[in-house]
Scaffold this motif. Sequence first.
Motif, PDB file in Angstrom:
ATOM      1  N   SER A   1      -2.010   5.296   3.289  1.00  0.00           N
ATOM      2  CA  SER A   1      -3.314   5.107   2.637  1.00  0.00           C
ATOM      3  C   SER A   1      -4.160   4.000   3.270  1.00  0.00           C
ATOM      4  O   SER A   1      -5.357   3.925   3.021  1.00  0.00           O
ATOM      5  CB  SER A   1      -3.129   4.801   1.146  1.00  0.00           C
TER       6      SER A   1
ATOM      7  N   THR B   1      -9.334  -0.341   3.134  1.00  0.00           N
ATOM      8  CA  THR B   1      -9.186   0.625   2.046  1.00  0.00           C
ATOM      9  C   THR B   1      -7.737   1.072   1.962  1.00  0.00           C
ATOM     10  O   THR B   1      -6.993   0.988   2.934  1.00  0.00           O
ATOM     11  CB  THR B   1     -10.095   1.853   2.251  1.00  0.00           C
ATOM     12  N   GLY B   2      -7.371   1.542   0.798  1.00  0.00           N
ATOM     13  CA  GLY B   2      -6.027   2.055   0.597  1.00  0.00           C
ATOM     14  C   GLY B   2      -5.784   2.310  -0.870  1.00  0.00           C
ATOM     15  O   GLY B   2      -6.708   2.368  -1.681  1.00  0.00           O
ATOM     16  N   ARG B   3      -4.519   2.443  -1.200  1.00  0.00           N
ATOM     17  CA  ARG B   3      -4.105   2.655  -2.593  1.00  0.00           C
ATOM     18  C   ARG B   3      -2.899   1.762  -2.835  1.00  0.00           C
ATOM     19  O   ARG B   3      -1.958   1.745  -2.046  1.00  0.00           O
ATOM     20  CB  ARG B   3      -3.762   4.116  -2.830  1.00  0.00           C
TER      21      ARG B   3
ATOM     22  N   PHE C   1       0.829  -1.212   0.000  1.00  0.00           N
ATOM     23  CA  PHE C   1       0.000   0.000   0.000  1.00  0.00           C
ATOM     24  C   PHE C   1       0.860   1.257   0.000  1.00  0.00           C
ATOM     25  O   PHE C   1       1.937   1.277   0.600  1.00  0.00           O
ATOM     26  CB  PHE C   1      -0.904   0.032   1.240  1.00  0.00           C
ATOM     27  N   GLU C   2       0.354   2.316  -0.651  1.00  0.00           N
ATOM     28  CA  GLU C   2       1.010   3.614  -0.553  1.00  0.00           C
ATOM     29  C   GLU C   2       1.029   4.018   0.915  1.00  0.00           C
ATOM     30  O   GLU C   2       0.049   3.810   1.639  1.00  0.00           O
ATOM     31  CB  GLU C   2       0.252   4.667  -1.369  1.00  0.00           C
TER      32      GLU C   2
ATOM     33  N   PRO D   1      -7.110   2.487  -6.409  1.00  0.00           N
ATOM     34  CA  PRO D   1      -7.784   2.406  -5.109  1.00  0.00           C
ATOM     35  C   PRO D   1      -8.093   0.951  -4.758  1.00  0.00           C
ATOM     36  O   PRO D   1      -8.419   0.146  -5.631  1.00  0.00           O
ATOM     37  CB  PRO D   1      -9.062   3.210  -5.310  1.00  0.00           C
TER      38      PRO D   1
END
Length: 141
Positions: A72, A94-96, A68-69, A103
């Motif tokens: 995020s 959730t995240g990126r 994940f970024e 996403p």
Amino acid sequence: MSVESEFANEELVRRFLAAMGRLDVPALSDLLAEDATWWLAGDLPVSGFYNGKPAVIGDFLWSAAALFELGSLGFELQHLVSAADTVVAEYVGTGRGMISGRPYRNKYCTVFACRDSKISSVREYLDTAHVGEVLYQTGNA
């Protein structure tokens, strides 16, 4: 087991999910039993069985977090159900994606076993195809 113990186990899981969202390794370490285990469903590079706190944190959680970024990752708790020493948590992660920049939104159902105010075992179920597509860029990404 008393209602108070079940409530304490639910709070333990809430604190654990919050620490995961912050990537707070000292807090995660404090909440895991020394002999903790983690099993992740599927055939992802991070899927499988991790035995002992060093493996859970060092081999699994860090590897998963690196997908994940930075900053995020988050978890939205939907439901908690507990009985005796077991807590089942349904939540949305959730995240990126670090590689894809896409996403990420995935539903999880995770079974936590608690012992002596620590998490002793985790069994995690999620949509591994979504993980592969967004975080590893496999399939029809």
